[in-house]
Design a protein around this motif. Structure first.
Motif, PDB file in Angstrom:
ATOM      1  N   GLU A   7     -20.379  -2.818   0.089  1.00 26.22           N
ATOM      2  CA  GLU A   7     -20.201  -1.550  -0.600  1.00 26.22           C
ATOM      3  C   GLU A   7     -19.702  -0.468   0.346  1.00 26.22           C
ATOM      4  N   GLU A   8     -19.872  -0.654   1.615  1.00 28.92           N
ATOM      5  CA  GLU A   8     -19.434   0.346   2.576  1.00 28.92           C
ATOM      6  C   GLU A   8     -17.918   0.334   2.686  1.00 28.92           C
ATOM      7  N   SER A   9     -17.383   1.420   3.190  1.00 30.71           N
ATOM      8  CA  SER A   9     -15.936   1.516   3.289  1.00 30.71           C
ATOM      9  C   SER A   9     -15.516   1.789   4.726  1.00 30.71           C
ATOM     10  N   VAL A  10     -14.241   1.519   4.969  1.00 29.02           N
ATOM     11  CA  VAL A  10     -13.641   1.814   6.262  1.00 29.02           C
ATOM     12  C   VAL A  10     -12.425   2.693   6.010  1.00 29.02           C
ATOM     13  N   GLU A  11     -12.095   3.478   6.999  1.00 32.41           N
ATOM     14  CA  GLU A  11     -10.925   4.338   6.889  1.00 32.41           C
ATOM     15  C   GLU A  11      -9.792   3.695   7.678  1.00 32.41           C
ATOM     16  N   LEU A  12      -8.670   3.454   6.979  1.00 36.40           N
ATOM     17  CA  LEU A  12      -7.536   2.754   7.577  1.00 36.40           C
ATOM     18  C   LEU A  12      -6.293   3.617   7.527  1.00 36.40           C
ATOM     19  N   LYS A  13      -5.483   3.501   8.581  1.00 40.02           N
ATOM     20  CA  LYS A  13      -4.130   4.043   8.522  1.00 40.02           C
ATOM     21  C   LYS A  13      -3.196   2.931   8.958  1.00 40.02           C
ATOM     22  N   PHE A  14      -1.946   3.046   8.553  1.00 44.37           N
ATOM     23  CA  PHE A  14      -0.994   1.963   8.752  1.00 44.37           C
ATOM     24  C   PHE A  14       0.200   2.479   9.536  1.00 44.37           C
ATOM     25  N   ARG A  15       0.438   1.893  10.703  1.00 42.84           N
ATOM     26  CA  ARG A  15       1.534   2.291  11.583  1.00 42.84           C
ATOM     27  C   ARG A  15       2.786   1.505  11.218  1.00 42.84           C
ATOM     28  N   LEU A  16       3.850   2.227  10.900  1.00 39.32           N
ATOM     29  CA  LEU A  16       5.109   1.614  10.516  1.00 39.32           C
ATOM     30  C   LEU A  16       5.995   1.397  11.737  1.00 39.32           C
ATOM     31  N   HIS A  17       7.063   0.643  11.557  1.00 39.09           N
ATOM     32  CA  HIS A  17       7.945   0.281  12.659  1.00 39.09           C
ATOM     33  C   HIS A  17       8.599   1.478  13.326  1.00 39.09           C
ATOM     34  N   ASP A  18       8.740   2.587  12.605  1.00 42.55           N
ATOM     35  CA  ASP A  18       9.372   3.766  13.189  1.00 42.55           C
ATOM     36  C   ASP A  18       8.367   4.701  13.857  1.00 42.55           C
ATOM     37  N   GLY A  19       7.103   4.282  13.921  1.00 47.69           N
ATOM     38  CA  GLY A  19       6.068   5.075  14.588  1.00 47.69           C
ATOM     39  C   GLY A  19       5.326   6.039  13.683  1.00 47.69           C
ATOM     40  N   THR A  20       5.740   6.154  12.423  1.00 50.61           N
ATOM     41  CA  THR A  20       5.026   7.021  11.490  1.00 50.61           C
ATOM     42  C   THR A  20       3.853   6.261  10.877  1.00 50.61           C
ATOM     43  N   ASP A  21       2.960   7.006  10.274  1.00 54.17           N
ATOM     44  CA  ASP A  21       1.763   6.418   9.685  1.00 54.17           C
ATOM     45  C   ASP A  21       1.691   6.688   8.190  1.00 54.17           C
ATOM     46  N   ILE A  22       1.048   5.771   7.492  1.00 54.98           N
ATOM     47  CA  ILE A  22       0.633   5.969   6.109  1.00 54.98           C
ATOM     48  C   ILE A  22      -0.885   6.031   6.140  1.00 54.98           C
ATOM     49  N   GLY A  23      -1.450   7.061   5.549  1.00 57.85           N
ATOM     50  CA  GLY A  23      -2.902   7.206   5.543  1.00 57.85           C
ATOM     51  C   GLY A  23      -3.322   8.283   6.517  1.00 57.85           C
ATOM     52  N   PRO A  24      -4.591   8.345   6.793  1.00 47.44           N
ATOM     53  CA  PRO A  24      -5.652   7.378   6.500  1.00 47.44           C
ATOM     54  C   PRO A  24      -6.199   7.486   5.075  1.00 47.44           C
ATOM     55  N   ASN A  25      -6.694   6.346   4.594  1.00 42.95           N
ATOM     56  CA  ASN A  25      -7.351   6.233   3.298  1.00 42.95           C
ATOM     57  C   ASN A  25      -8.574   5.352   3.457  1.00 42.95           C
TER      58      ASN A  25
END
Length: 121
Positions: A7-25
């Motif tokens: 039930e617990e959650s983790v906070e993730l962000k995603f590093r793209l090939h160009d160095g930008t990130d999506i997230g965190p979520n």
């Protein structure tokens, strides 16, 4: 060291090939990798052009391992341990589009084996 429940959650962000990130979520540990890829794909379509077409075009890498679509975050051992407020970064790799004509061209350009005409004494 405490064990996290599903039930617990983790906070993730995603590093793209160009160095930008999506997230965190935040994601529950019971979330499958395929569902996370869907989320990344949806964010990607809003923010970037020339992105992947489906989740099969994406690979998520965490701690040097490619995560499998059918596994959950807990199965993939994505755990924070004792660090509160930590954000985990995963790398996103895109499978390049395959083009049948391009692969045919590569095969036609590959040199064919030649017969040796040398005599060894």
């Amino acid at each position: 060291m405490s064990v996290m429940s599903l039930e617990e959650s983790v906070e993730l962000k995603f590093r793209l090939h160009d160095g930008t990130d999506i997230g965190p979520n935040k994601y529950a540990l019971a979330t499958t990798v395929a569902n996370i890829k869907e989320s990344v794909l949806n964010h990607w379509l809003k923010e970037k052009q020339n992105g992947p077409k489906s989740i099969n075009d994406l690979k998520l890498i965490y701690a040097g391992k490619i995560l499998e679509n059918y596994k959950t975050l807990a199965d993939s051992r994505v755990l924070l341990g004792e660090i509160p407020g930590c954000v985990i970064t995963m790398h996103v790799v895109i499978r390049p589009p395959t083009n049948d004509k391009a692969s045919e061209k590569q095969q036609s350009e590959t040199p064919k084996s030649q017969t040796c005409c040398c005599t060894i004494l």
